[in-house]
Design an enzyme around this catalytic site. Structure first.
Site, mmCIF file in Angstrom:
data_model
loop_
_atom_site.group_PDB
_atom_site.id
_atom_site.type_symbol
_atom_site.label_atom_id
_atom_site.label_comp_id
_atom_site.label_asym_id
_atom_site.label_seq_id
_atom_site.Cartn_x
_atom_site.Cartn_y
_atom_site.Cartn_z
ATOM 1 N N HIS A 72 -3.574 7.075 2.257
ATOM 2 C CA HIS A 72 -3.900 5.747 1.733
ATOM 3 C C HIS A 72 -5.260 5.347 2.309
ATOM 4 O O HIS A 72 -5.516 5.533 3.494
ATOM 5 C CB HIS A 72 -2.825 4.743 2.161
ATOM 6 C CG HIS A 72 -3.214 3.328 1.894
ATOM 7 N ND1 HIS A 72 -3.622 2.900 0.650
ATOM 8 C CD2 HIS A 72 -3.280 2.242 2.709
ATOM 9 C CE1 HIS A 72 -3.916 1.608 0.713
ATOM 10 N NE2 HIS A 72 -3.728 1.189 1.948
ATOM 11 N N ASN A 104 -10.005 -0.454 -0.568
ATOM 12 C CA ASN A 104 -8.533 -0.380 -0.583
ATOM 13 C C ASN A 104 -8.020 -0.952 -1.909
ATOM 14 O O ASN A 104 -8.060 -2.162 -2.118
ATOM 15 C CB ASN A 104 -7.980 -1.163 0.613
ATOM 16 C CG ASN A 104 -6.469 -1.097 0.724
ATOM 17 O OD1 ASN A 104 -5.799 -0.620 -0.200
ATOM 18 N ND2 ASN A 104 -5.929 -1.579 1.816
ATOM 19 N N CYS A 162 0.808 -1.228 0.000
ATOM 20 C CA CYS A 162 0.000 0.000 0.000
ATOM 21 C C CYS A 162 0.837 1.272 0.000
ATOM 22 O O CYS A 162 0.316 2.354 -0.235
ATOM 23 C CB CYS A 162 -0.957 -0.005 1.178
ATOM 24 S SG CYS A 162 -2.126 -1.353 1.058
HETATM 25 N N1 ACO Z 1 -18.251 -8.994 8.699
HETATM 26 C C1 ACO Z 1 -18.666 -9.280 9.954
HETATM 27 N N2 ACO Z 1 -17.819 -9.638 10.933
HETATM 28 C C2 ACO Z 1 -16.502 -9.703 10.634
HETATM 29 C C3 ACO Z 1 -16.015 -9.407 9.342
HETATM 30 C C4 ACO Z 1 -16.952 -9.049 8.363
HETATM 31 N N3 ACO Z 1 -16.595 -8.740 7.102
HETATM 32 N N4 ACO Z 1 -14.663 -9.550 9.335
HETATM 33 C C5 ACO Z 1 -14.319 -9.912 10.585
HETATM 34 N N5 ACO Z 1 -15.432 -10.011 11.358
HETATM 35 C C6 ACO Z 1 -15.512 -10.380 12.778
HETATM 36 C C7 ACO Z 1 -14.276 -11.067 13.250
HETATM 37 O O1 ACO Z 1 -14.333 -12.434 12.931
HETATM 38 C C8 ACO Z 1 -14.350 -10.804 14.755
HETATM 39 O O2 ACO Z 1 -15.242 -11.734 15.308
HETATM 40 P P1 ACO Z 1 -14.882 -12.485 16.705
HETATM 41 O O3 ACO Z 1 -14.684 -11.369 17.679
HETATM 42 O O4 ACO Z 1 -16.064 -13.337 16.913
HETATM 43 O O5 ACO Z 1 -13.608 -13.202 16.387
HETATM 44 C C9 ACO Z 1 -15.003 -9.433 14.842
HETATM 45 O O6 ACO Z 1 -15.626 -9.210 13.558
HETATM 46 C C10 ACO Z 1 -14.063 -8.314 15.179
HETATM 47 O O7 ACO Z 1 -12.950 -8.366 14.306
HETATM 48 P P2 ACO Z 1 -11.762 -7.406 14.532
HETATM 49 O O8 ACO Z 1 -10.626 -7.946 13.769
HETATM 50 O O9 ACO Z 1 -11.577 -7.113 15.974
HETATM 51 O O10 ACO Z 1 -12.275 -6.067 13.841
HETATM 52 P P3 ACO Z 1 -11.471 -4.736 13.703
HETATM 53 O O11 ACO Z 1 -12.193 -3.695 14.460
HETATM 54 O O12 ACO Z 1 -10.018 -4.889 13.980
HETATM 55 O O13 ACO Z 1 -11.606 -4.436 12.140
HETATM 56 C C11 ACO Z 1 -10.272 -4.608 10.095
HETATM 57 C C12 ACO Z 1 -11.079 -5.334 11.190
HETATM 58 C C13 ACO Z 1 -11.227 -3.691 9.374
HETATM 59 C C14 ACO Z 1 -9.655 -5.597 9.139
HETATM 60 C C15 ACO Z 1 -9.171 -3.764 10.786
HETATM 61 O O14 ACO Z 1 -8.464 -4.587 11.663
HETATM 62 C C16 ACO Z 1 -8.217 -3.114 9.812
HETATM 63 O O15 ACO Z 1 -8.559 -2.172 9.136
HETATM 64 N N6 ACO Z 1 -6.948 -3.548 9.779
HETATM 65 C C17 ACO Z 1 -5.891 -2.888 9.028
HETATM 66 C C18 ACO Z 1 -6.007 -3.069 7.530
HETATM 67 C C19 ACO Z 1 -4.872 -2.305 6.865
HETATM 68 O O16 ACO Z 1 -4.722 -1.110 7.039
HETATM 69 N N7 ACO Z 1 -4.005 -2.991 6.144
HETATM 70 C C20 ACO Z 1 -2.805 -2.345 5.614
HETATM 71 C C21 ACO Z 1 -2.922 -1.999 4.215
HETATM 72 S S1 ACO Z 1 -3.342 -3.371 3.183
HETATM 73 C C22 ACO Z 1 -1.944 -3.722 2.182
HETATM 74 O O17 ACO Z 1 -0.864 -3.249 2.399
HETATM 75 C C23 ACO Z 1 -2.146 -4.713 1.059
#
Ligand code: ACO
Length: 333
Positions: free
Chosen positions: A258, A288, A118
């Site tokens: 980003h 993204n 990214c």
């Molecule tokens: N729909 C419903 N529930 C979901 C989904 C979904 N699509 N995806 C995950 N959940 C669930 C999980 O299973 C979890 O359930 P559990 O508690 O029963 O295990 C719950 O939702 C909470 O999940 P979290 O991981 O705590 O959610 P979080 O608030 O962290 O959000 C996210 C997840 C959006 C992925 C976040 O962690 C994030 O944005 N991470 C960073 C992404 C990023 O910036 N990446 C870098 C760039 S990408 C690149 O370089 C290619």
């Protein structure tokens, strides 16, 4: 020897997103998720998908560069270098940059791909700028494009809601005034590599029945852990470049972040002390698109940008990689 200091500037921008819109409502039919969950956790409403067999990232990149050359009235034969930031190249080799150059008639240049997930567009923008600043290159094209749908598992709700396909391209030339790319801070930390990666298909675990059965050709991400690193590092590096250049929040015209997660963007803006109006965001439309997000954002908001505006471009991505670029916008559209 030419002792004059040469600055590089963005002379034009063009973006492309595929026609097909994959909405949160459609994703609700594919995996157990909801529009409410996706919107509150990420800010994404829909993303674009490049459909059709045999169509890779070069399709996106080619549209971006063709449009850019037309818009800036540039002869492809005058381009010296083309860099394509992508983690979804058409093939391992030839480079996607080379394929794009061939498609658009860039014949007197060399081309290469840059892999920094990214942060790929920022890494490539800085690299391209330095060829201009050295005085050896006059016209450099920098493309950021990804077909993320080719590496997303549409049965994995953790990842499939986050990503989309798209990209953008800029033309870099020597600046004729005080505007242009002023400063950058780029960083990487390989100890974060295993939290966000594609395990299979490379030289370590070449494609096999086992890698396919393990789904090792899809994105692996420990979302929560990546989120923590992203929030801290993108916010810190954005503040760091402001301090380094003695910029106060009032001096900033726009943050161009980003687009991975609205919460990461909000935290970055807060650390910089700037309000929502100064944050350019289109995550709700495209999700993204990895190397595509920042040029797509500049393209979407091009009309808003005025000559002399102070922009901070900031990114965080797999690797880990992150960084910020400070530039003064170079033209009115
Ligand atoms: N729909 C419903 N529930 C979901 C989904 C979904 N699509 N995806 C995950 N959940 C669930 C999980 O299973 C979890 O359930 P559990 O508690 O029963 O295990 C719950 O939702 C909470 O999940 P979290 O991981 O705590 O959610 P979080 O608030 O962290 O959000 C996210 C997840 C959006 C992925 C976040 O962690 C994030 O944005 N991470 C960073 C992404 C990023 O910036 N990446 C870098 C760039 S990408 C690149 O370089 C290619």
């Amino acid at each position: 020897m030419n002792s004059k200091i040469i600055k590089s500037c963005i002379k034009g921008i063009h973006g492309y997103v595929p026609e097909y819109i994959l909405s949160n409502a459609e994703l609700e039919k594919l995996v157990e998720t909801s529009d409410e969950w996706i919107t509150t956790r990420t800010g994404i409403k829909e993303r674009r998908i490049l459909k059709g067999e045999g169509r890779g990232t070069s399709v996106i990149g080619t549209k971006c560069v063709k449009g850019l050359l037309k818009k800036t009235n540039t002869n492809p034969k005058d381009i010296d270098l083309l860099i394509c930031a992508t983690v979804t190249p058409d093939m391992f080799f030839p480079s996607t940059a080379n394929i794009i150059s061939n498609n658009v008639g860039i014949k007197n240049a060399y081309s290469f791909d840059m892999s920094a997930a990214c942060s790929g567009f920022l890494y490539s923008l800085v690299t391209g700028s330095q060829f201009i600043e050295s005085g050896t290159h006059k016209k450099v094209v920098v493309v950021g494009a990804d077909k993320m749908s080719s590496i997303v598992d549409f049965e994995d709700r953790n990842n499939c809601v986050l990503f989309g396909d798209g990209g953008g391209a800029v033309l870099l030339e020597p600046s004729s005034d005080e505007n242009g790319i002023i400063d950058h801070i780029l960083k990487s930390d390989g100890s974060g590599g295993s939290y966000l990666c594609i395990k299979g298909g490379g030289s370590k675990y070449p494609a096999s029945l086992e890698t396919i059965n393990n789904k090792d050709h899809f994105i692996y991400q420990e979302g929560k852990r990546v989120f923590k690193f992203a929030v801290t590092n993108m916010a810190n590096v954005s503040e760091e470049i402001m301090l380094k250049n003695n910029l106060k929040s009032n001096d900033i015209s726009y943050l161009v972040p980003h687009q991975a997660n609205k919460r990461i963007i909000d935290a970055t803006a807060k650390k910089m002390g700037i309000g929502d109006k100064k944050v350019l965001m289109n995550i709700e439309k495209y999700g993204n698109t990895t190397a595509g997000t920042i040029p797509l954002c500049l393209w979407d908001f091009e009309k808003k940008l005025k000559k002399g505006d102070n922009l901070i471009l900031s990114a965080f991505g797999g690797g880990f990689t992150w960084g910020s670029v400070y530039l003064k916008w170079s033209y009115n559209s």
